[in-house]
Design an enzyme around this catalytic site. Structure first.
Site, short mmCIF file in Angstrom:
data_model
loop_
_atom_site.label_atom_id
_atom_site.label_comp_id
_atom_site.label_asym_id
_atom_site.label_seq_id
_atom_site.Cartn_x
_atom_site.Cartn_y
_atom_site.Cartn_z
N PRO A 87 0.74 -1.27 -0.11
CA PRO A 87 -0.06 -0.14 0.05
C PRO A 87 0.97 1.26 0.01
O PRO A 87 0.25 2.17 -0.18
CB PRO A 87 -0.89 -0.11 1.30
N GLU A 114 3.50 -7.64 8.50
CA GLU A 114 3.81 -6.01 8.43
C GLU A 114 4.79 -5.61 7.37
O GLU A 114 4.86 -4.41 7.07
CB GLU A 114 4.58 -5.77 9.92
N ARG A 152 -2.93 -8.55 -20.39
CA ARG A 152 -3.78 -8.29 -21.39
C ARG A 152 -3.56 -7.44 -22.35
O ARG A 152 -3.82 -7.45 -23.45
CB ARG A 152 -5.14 -7.96 -20.84
N ASP A 167 -10.52 0.35 -25.10
CA ASP A 167 -11.03 0.38 -23.67
C ASP A 167 -10.66 1.47 -23.11
O ASP A 167 -10.24 2.47 -23.41
CB ASP A 167 -10.16 -0.75 -22.61
#
Ligand code: ADE
Length: 245
Positions: A87, A114, A152, A167
């Protein structure tokens, strides 16, 4: 492209890559996946991969020795990207996906607990990637998101070579709505522009809907998109229509 995933839960990742387009991409040789458990690179009797953090505190930290030995064994291409899913990383976006789709090997390291010992990052990690501002229990699902988005784009992975460039986000706009048969469902009709099927009319309708959706849902994207003179006319029409209501 070769993609190697380093994870304490290899089945979780390997199984998810066995379906649909990712399975076909492997069969056709567009991409080769490898999944590796750093526990297999431990040298102690208990095969320990984590330890308590220096300085104290909750949680465990992934030890550097097995991770570094594992990644160094796997590394093959000189231009390989070694991506840590965390994150704390750079948020995954189209440009980042396209850059990573250009390397010959991508090693994806799934964090857990952690986190990983900082020296692993310093020694080997080239990119740190987050899939959004929320915290998951591990890096496996984020790794699968990254791999799917990258794979992809590789040549031969999507059946129709044009489908990736049409897209959302590829031209900076959201996609138009899609319809298939029947022409009427529960009283809701397919827009006449699509049913009649004149190529130029369909293209105009799709572009207008794409602009309208982006304006309503993601005005931030519209501000950055490359717009033609016709696009600007559409937007002016939309603004006029809104003003009339
Ligand atoms: N690991 C835990 N949460 C994550 C996130 N949001 N992105 C990438 N890796 C993660």
């Amino acid at each position: 492209m070769r993609v190697d995933v380093v994870t304490l839960f290899p089945e979780m990742v390997a199984h998810a890559l066995e379906f649909s387009i990712m399975a076909r991409a492997q069969e056709t040789g567009a991409v080769a996946f490898g999944v590796h458990n750093p526990r297999d690179w431990t040298t102690d009797r208990h095969r320990i991969v984590d330890d308590a953090p220096y300085g104290g505190g909750a949680g465990m930290v992934l030890k550097p020795e097995p991770l570094v030995a594992c990644i160094e064994d796997i590394l093959d291409a000189p231009d390989a990207a070694v991506v840590l899913m965390t994150p704390q990383g750079e948020t995954l976006t189209g440009p980042l996906v396209r850059r990573l789709a250009g390397v010959r090997q991508m090693v994806v390291l799934c964090g857990h607990y952690e986190g990983v010992d900082e020296r692993v990052r310093e020694l080997l990690v080239t990119d740190e990637v987050s899939i959004g501002d929320y915290v998951l229990t591990g890096g496996e699902l984020p790794a699968l998101v990254l791999i799917d988005a990258v794979a992809r784009l590789l040549p031969g992975v999507l059946g129709n070579e044009t489908s990736a460039c049409e897209d959302s986000f590829e031209d900076g706009l959201l996609e138009h709505p899609h319809y298939t048969r029947p022409p009427e469902f529960r009283g809701m009709k397919v827009p006449v522009e699509l049913v009649e099927g004149h190529h130029a009319v369909v293209a105009r309708w799709r572009r207008k809907m794409s602009l309208l959706r982006t304006l309503r849902r993601r005005p931030d994207l519209l501000a950055r998109a490359e717009l033609s003179a016709i696009d600007r006319e559409f937007l002016a029409e939309i603004a006029d229509e809104a003003a009339d209501h």
